[in-house]
Design a protein around this motif. Structure first.
Motif, PDB file in Angstrom:
ATOM      1  N   PRO A  13       0.722  -1.255  -0.047  1.00  0.00           N
ATOM      2  CA  PRO A  13       0.115   0.013  -0.012  1.00  0.00           C
ATOM      3  C   PRO A  13       1.148   1.120   0.500  1.00  0.00           C
ATOM      4  CG  PRO A  13      -0.522  -1.138   2.315  1.00  0.00           C
ATOM      5  CD  PRO A  13       1.053  -2.054   1.451  1.00  0.00           C
ATOM      6  N   ILE A  14       0.546   2.100  -0.555  1.00  0.00           N
ATOM      7  CA  ILE A  14       1.080   3.266  -0.209  1.00  0.00           C
ATOM      8  C   ILE A  14       0.516   4.335   0.936  1.00  0.00           C
ATOM      9  CG2 ILE A  14       1.764   4.154  -3.039  1.00  0.00           C
ATOM     10  CD1 ILE A  14      -0.726   5.639  -3.404  1.00  0.00           C
ATOM     11  N   TYR A  15       1.854   4.558   1.937  1.00  0.00           N
ATOM     12  CA  TYR A  15       1.452   4.329   3.065  1.00  0.00           C
ATOM     13  C   TYR A  15       0.693   5.939   3.330  1.00  0.00           C
ATOM     14  CZ  TYR A  15       3.809   0.489   3.900  1.00  0.00           C
ATOM     15  OH  TYR A  15       3.482  -1.098   4.020  1.00  0.00           O
ATOM     16  N   TYR A  16       0.048   6.753   3.781  1.00  0.00           N
ATOM     17  CA  TYR A  16      -0.110   8.007   4.438  1.00  0.00           C
ATOM     18  C   TYR A  16       0.776   8.903   5.403  1.00  0.00           C
ATOM     19  CZ  TYR A  16      -5.665   6.828   4.010  1.00  0.00           C
ATOM     20  OH  TYR A  16      -6.128   6.704   2.868  1.00  0.00           O
ATOM     21  N   HIS A  22       5.524   2.333  11.845  1.00  0.00           N
ATOM     22  CA  HIS A  22       5.624   1.907  12.942  1.00  0.00           C
ATOM     23  C   HIS A  22       5.779   0.409  12.597  1.00  0.00           C
ATOM     24  CE1 HIS A  22       1.314   0.080  12.755  1.00  0.00           C
ATOM     25  NE2 HIS A  22       1.076   1.491  12.885  1.00  0.00           N
ATOM     26  N   GLY A  24       3.448  -2.390  12.105  1.00  0.00           N
ATOM     27  CA  GLY A  24       2.859  -2.930  11.115  1.00  0.00           C
ATOM     28  C   GLY A  24       2.981  -2.044   9.750  1.00  0.00           C
ATOM     29  N   HIS A  25       3.794  -1.199   9.611  1.00  0.00           N
ATOM     30  CA  HIS A  25       3.827  -0.944   8.649  1.00  0.00           C
ATOM     31  C   HIS A  25       4.964  -1.398   8.255  1.00  0.00           C
ATOM     32  CE1 HIS A  25       1.730   3.030  10.271  1.00  0.00           C
ATOM     33  NE2 HIS A  25       0.937   2.692   9.327  1.00  0.00           N
ATOM     34  N   ASP A  53       0.873   8.542  -0.330  1.00  0.00           N
ATOM     35  CA  ASP A  53      -0.810   8.427  -0.171  1.00  0.00           C
ATOM     36  C   ASP A  53      -0.587   9.738   0.424  1.00  0.00           C
ATOM     37  OD1 ASP A  53      -2.970   8.799  -1.045  1.00  0.00           O
ATOM     38  OD2 ASP A  53      -3.789   6.929   0.397  1.00  0.00           O
ATOM     39  N   TYR A 235      -0.920   2.064  -8.952  1.00  0.00           N
ATOM     40  CA  TYR A 235      -0.322   1.200  -8.750  1.00  0.00           C
ATOM     41  C   TYR A 235      -0.328   0.842 -10.476  1.00  0.00           C
ATOM     42  CZ  TYR A 235      -1.666  -0.396  -4.910  1.00  0.00           C
ATOM     43  OH  TYR A 235      -2.129  -0.481  -2.672  1.00  0.00           O
ATOM     44  N   GLY A 260      -3.255  -4.782   3.711  1.00  0.00           N
ATOM     45  CA  GLY A 260      -3.265  -5.088   5.647  1.00  0.00           C
ATOM     46  C   GLY A 260      -4.563  -5.781   5.100  1.00  0.00           C
ATOM     47  N   ASP A 262      -7.236  -3.914   6.668  1.00  0.00           N
ATOM     48  CA  ASP A 262      -8.609  -3.147   7.084  1.00  0.00           C
ATOM     49  C   ASP A 262      -8.529  -3.091   5.359  1.00  0.00           C
ATOM     50  OD1 ASP A 262      -6.097  -2.851   7.310  1.00  0.00           O
ATOM     51  OD2 ASP A 262      -5.884  -0.438   7.548  1.00  0.00           O
ATOM     52  N   ILE A 263      -7.945  -2.880   4.332  1.00  0.00           N
ATOM     53  CA  ILE A 263      -8.282  -2.204   3.219  1.00  0.00           C
ATOM     54  C   ILE A 263      -8.431  -3.109   2.041  1.00  0.00           C
ATOM     55  CG2 ILE A 263      -6.390  -0.090   3.920  1.00  0.00           C
ATOM     56  CD1 ILE A 263      -4.637  -0.340   2.362  1.00  0.00           C
ATOM     57  N   TRP A 291      -2.926  -8.219  11.040  1.00  0.00           N
ATOM     58  CA  TRP A 291      -2.188  -6.823  11.854  1.00  0.00           C
ATOM     59  C   TRP A 291      -1.091  -7.603  13.153  1.00  0.00           C
ATOM     60  CZ3 TRP A 291      -4.724  -1.422  12.850  1.00  0.00           C
ATOM     61  CH2 TRP A 291      -4.989  -0.936  11.371  1.00  0.00           C
ATOM     62  N   ILE A 292      -0.231  -6.386  13.655  1.00  0.00           N
ATOM     63  CA  ILE A 292       0.246  -6.641  14.109  1.00  0.00           C
ATOM     64  C   ILE A 292      -0.040  -5.581  15.705  1.00  0.00           C
ATOM     65  CG2 ILE A 292       3.006  -6.378  14.920  1.00  0.00           C
ATOM     66  CD1 ILE A 292       3.555  -7.159  12.616  1.00  0.00           C
TER      67      ILE A 292
HETATM   68  N1  MSP Z   1      -2.542   5.093   2.394  1.00  0.00           N
HETATM   69  C1  MSP Z   1      -3.746   4.080   2.155  1.00  0.00           C
HETATM   70  C2  MSP Z   1      -3.632   2.957   1.218  1.00  0.00           C
HETATM   71  C3  MSP Z   1      -3.484   2.920   0.105  1.00  0.00           C
HETATM   72  S1  MSP Z   1      -3.037   1.681  -1.109  1.00  0.00           S
HETATM   73  C4  MSP Z   1      -3.724   2.467  -2.437  1.00  0.00           C
HETATM   74  C5  MSP Z   1      -3.487   3.096   3.759  1.00  0.00           C
HETATM   75  N2  MSP Z   1      -2.219   3.822   4.322  1.00  0.00           N
HETATM   76  S2  MSP Z   1      -1.773   3.373   5.793  1.00  0.00           S
HETATM   77  O1  MSP Z   1      -0.801   3.974   5.864  1.00  0.00           O
HETATM   78  O2  MSP Z   1      -2.984   3.949   6.984  1.00  0.00           O
HETATM   79  O3  MSP Z   1      -1.839   1.782   6.519  1.00  0.00           O
HETATM   80  C6  MSP Z   1      -1.122   0.959   5.169  1.00  0.00           C
HETATM   81  C7  MSP Z   1      -0.906  -0.178   5.721  1.00  0.00           C
HETATM   82  O4  MSP Z   1      -0.380  -0.469   6.440  1.00  0.00           O
HETATM   83  C8  MSP Z   1      -1.880  -1.064   6.029  1.00  0.00           C
HETATM   84  O5  MSP Z   1      -2.049  -2.079   4.944  1.00  0.00           O
HETATM   85  C9  MSP Z   1      -2.449  -1.361   6.495  1.00  0.00           C
HETATM   86  O6  MSP Z   1      -3.462  -2.331   6.472  1.00  0.00           O
HETATM   87  C10 MSP Z   1      -0.925  -1.600   7.438  1.00  0.00           C
HETATM   88  N3  MSP Z   1      -0.762  -1.987   8.540  1.00  0.00           N
HETATM   89  C11 MSP Z   1      -1.173  -0.611   9.364  1.00  0.00           C
HETATM   90  N4  MSP Z   1      -1.230  -0.618  10.247  1.00  0.00           N
HETATM   91  C12 MSP Z   1      -0.797  -2.520  10.796  1.00  0.00           C
HETATM   92  C13 MSP Z   1      -0.721  -2.959  11.867  1.00  0.00           C
HETATM   93  N5  MSP Z   1      -0.299  -2.757  13.783  1.00  0.00           N
HETATM   94  N6  MSP Z   1      -0.341  -4.206  11.550  1.00  0.00           N
HETATM   95  C14 MSP Z   1       0.307  -4.598  10.139  1.00  0.00           C
HETATM   96  N7  MSP Z   1      -0.214  -3.917   9.567  1.00  0.00           N
HETATM   97  C15 MSP Z   1      -0.823  -2.380   9.228  1.00  0.00           C
HETATM   98  O7  MSP Z   1      -4.182   2.196   4.125  1.00  0.00           O
END
Ligand code: MSP
Length: 650
Positions: A13-16, A22, A24-25, A53, A235, A260, A262-263, A291-292
């Motif tokens: 995923p592209i991260y916010y 952390h 998890g990411h 993102d 993508y 993850g 959730d998405i 998830w972690i």
């Molecule tokens: N920006 C969106 C994704 C867009 S993709 C086209 C987003 N970003 S996020 O930063 O909130 O999360 C990114 C990823 O990190 C997600 O797949 C989410 O499930 C994952 N995780 C966030 N917390 C997590 C844990 N504690 N454990 C495992 N993965 C987790 O959603």
């Protein structure tokens, strides 16, 4: 994971950039990296994409709350993402930012195309919105006015918007999911999504007018494109949808979107329908991992319990952190993080099992084979058993990686590690040396060194820094052909290479609290095998009362030989020894870890007080006590080398 082509495209995923990342990411990105490295080793041309993102109401609000322009705020955080990926040895081929020009052009093009064919239309939106999740909800979905995903309050939106005719594609999507069982994985997620779609899809609001931080609708003044429409399109931007048709042709459709749980919905409902409407192929697989979690639930900035991967890398090393993350999560399930569990995992699997295997083997190659990998003689049945196991482990590991089941891939490799450690104990090379059976020693050492080579190759996707250290120690650092997945067939390791024993691959992690307690207790007088902390202290000067010979004769003192030695978890002074008394093998715990490395003791003779009451030390039953002499500086284990094992000491 389908793999019928020579190219392989994987995304995270592209991260916010709303806050720092952390563990998890880190998990998602490390997992994607492990597959990428594996696929490259298997000869695939890999494209691995990650990114950020950057649009949406949440980011705009966060930046404003900090008195900054969104882009200034984001730039700083995105630099942090890149630093983290570097520290985690992430081998991504590109990093996409949704604020880049190349992306804006693609998003506008796709939006326009879908509009022109009539699948995007203008209407009035009235409904609920979760800003932290950037998700629209209907009255029916959020009857309590809280987000069904994150539980936070939703806001009422009333604005003119563009809508995307998702409803039109629901049947086609269901059909696709049915015909492509690999499309949504693991299976539990597929079932969830099928149920969700069967409840009926509503048209999706794909533009906003009440804030500005987004990509403008090319034909709709004042509208910005919905952030998930924008984000998912990354993508195709990342592999040159508009700029580089050749690259796009090579890598689209993506092999895996790793996300993850959730998405998963965004990736298996909205994204495929965007692609269908735009006339593009669907990705081959969306994999939703668990998830972690922490013991208290989710990690969150507001709870202040966010675990920073950089801190862990600094403390434990990148390979250990990657190993822990990949080992901990079972396919599709959540896993729990505690630092204690992580330390235990590192000490057990990496320091004790793998690290010790390498150091013991190389120490014995030095001691018994002049420091060079020997030419094996004829293989016995048990040697052959290891060869067979090594051959079986490879396809097992491959299958698990292909299914994105890293935990079991590592478990499969560790079967060989464990078997090797047991093999050392069974073969007791120190006895073979005593008996002058050099042929057997040579074969055993060769088998072990070749197993270490094969284990290391299979660890490469998971722990990228490990291989170079092992190749150097095995003396094959220059022979790249011996490091490749293709070289995973028995016997490629050449004999004659000089080994170079180096520092330990995974130093044991000593618990600071434990260390403090140990230091406090230092100085009290207790026997070596029972309260080993004290052996380092000088003997108490007090005279002891005289005893009769009968008293002395009660002590059953015997010569034994150390067959196996390893450190005791979380106890920096303790070693667990298996000692051979000739008639039986005993386990004892001795407090000499600061004076002897385990491998230095293996094969040594000692004096054992054999009739001491057994006692439990750190959960291990110590059945006997070794004798050692000590002064202020030195602790020396009594070592009668010339007498037979089992001899009496009197
Ligand atoms: N920006 C969106 C994704 C867009 S993709 C086209 C987003 N970003 S996020 O930063 O909130 O999360 C990114 C990823 O990190 C997600 O797949 C989410 O499930 C994952 N995780 C966030 N917390 C997590 C844990 N504690 N454990 C495992 N993965 C987790 O959603």
């Amino acid at each position: 994971m389908p793999a019928e082509k020579g190219s392989f495209y994987i995304t995270t995923p592209i991260y916010y950039p709303s806050s720092a990342l952390h563990i998890g990411h880190a998990y998602t990105t490390v997992a994607a990296d492990a597959i990428s490295r594996y696929k490259r080793m298997r000869g695939f041309e890999v494209f691995f994409l990650t990114g950020s993102d950057e649009h949406g109401q949440k980011i705009e609000r966060t930046a404003v709350s900090q008195g900054m322009k969104p882009i200034e705020y984001i730039d700083r955080i995105v630099e942090g993402f890149k630093t983290l990926w570097k520290a985690l040895e992430i081998s991504n081929d590109d990093f996409i930012r949704t604020t880049e020009d190349r992306h804006q052009r693609v998003v506008q093009e796709i939006f326009k195309r879908i509009y022109e064919q009539g699948d995007i239309y203008k209407s009035q939106y009235e409904g609920w919105y979760c800003t932290p999740c950037e998700t629209f909800w209907t009255e029916r979905q959020a009857p309590e006015k809280v987000c069904p995903d994150c539980g936070r309050p939703v806001e009422l939106l009333q604005e003119e918007s563009y809508f995307f005719r998702m409803s039109k594609y629901a049947d086609r999507l269901l059909q696709h999911i049915e015909q492509h069982p690999e499309f949504i994985q693991p299976v539990s997620r597929r079932n969830e999504m099928v149920n969700f779609i069967k409840q009926g899809l509503e048209d999706l609001c794909v533009s906003r007018t009440t804030f500005q931080w987004g990509i403008p609708v090319p034909f709709g003044e004042g509208h910005v494109i919905y952030v998930w429409f924008d984000a998912l399109t990354n993508y195709i931007t990342g592999i040159g949808y508009l700029d580089n048709p050749e690259l796009f042709k090579k890598f689209w459709p993506a092999d895996v979107h790793l996300v993850g749980k959730d998405i998963v919905r965004f990736h298996t409902v909205i994204w495929p329908i965007i692609l269908m409407a735009a006339g593009l192929e669907l990705p081959r697989q969306v994999y939703g991992h668990g998830w972690i979690l922490l013991e208290g639930g989710k990690m969150s900035k507001s709870k202040g319990n966010v675990i920073d991967p950089l801190v862990l890398i600094d403390k434990y090393g990148v390979d250990a952190v990657r190993y822990y993350l990949l080992k901990e999560l079972l396919p599709g399930l959540d896993g729990y993080y505690t630092e204690e569990a992580m330390v235990t995992r590192i000490n057990t699997d990496l320091a004790n099992d793998l690290g010790n295997l390498v150091s013991r083997t190389l120490a014995m190659v030095e001691r018994y084979c002049g420091g060079a990998v020997p030419v094996p003689a004829e293989y016995s049945e048990v040697d052959q058993e290891l060869v067979t196991l090594a051959a079986r482990v490879v396809p097992d590991t491959e299958q698990h990686i292909e299914r994105l089941d890293f935990s079991n891939a590592l478990a499969s490799i560790w079967k060989l590690v464990a078997r090797c450690n047991k093999y050392i104990d069974e073969m007791a090379p120190w006895n073979l040396a005593k008996e002058g059976r050099q042929d057997r020693i040579d074969t055993v050492m060769y088998v072990l060194a070749e197993c270490i080579r094969q284990v290391t190759i299979q660890c490469t996707p998971f722990m990228p820094l490990l291989p170079d250290k092992v190749w150097l120690q095995l003396g094959i650092e220059g022979q790249k052909e011996l490091h490749s997945w293709d070289s995973l067939n028995w016997g490629r390791l050449p004999a004659g290479m000089k080994v170079k024993r180096g520092s330990s691959l995974f130093p044991r992690i000593v618990d600071e609290e434990d260390q403090k307690k140990t230091d406090k207790e230092k100085g009290k007088s207790r026997p070596a095998a029972e309260a080993p902390k004290e052996t380092a202290a000088p003997p108490a000067p007090a005279e002891k009362p005289r005893i009769s010979y009968d008293d002395f004769a009660k002590l059953d003192l015997r010569v034994a030989q150390v067959a196996e030695a390893k450190r005791v978890e979380k106890a920096d002074r303790l070693l667990e020894l298996k000692v051979d008394l000739g008639t039986e093998t005993r386990t004892i715990v001795a407090g000499i870890a600061q004076h002897y490395a385990p491998e230095d003791l293996v094969g040594k003779k000692i004096v054992l007080l054999a009739n001491l009451e057994p006692s439990k030390i750190r959960g291990i039953t110590s059945n006997g006590m070794l004798l050692a002499a000590s002064d202020d500086q030195v602790v020396e284990v009594l070592n009668p080398e010339r007498v037979e094992v089992g001899s009496r000491v009197k």
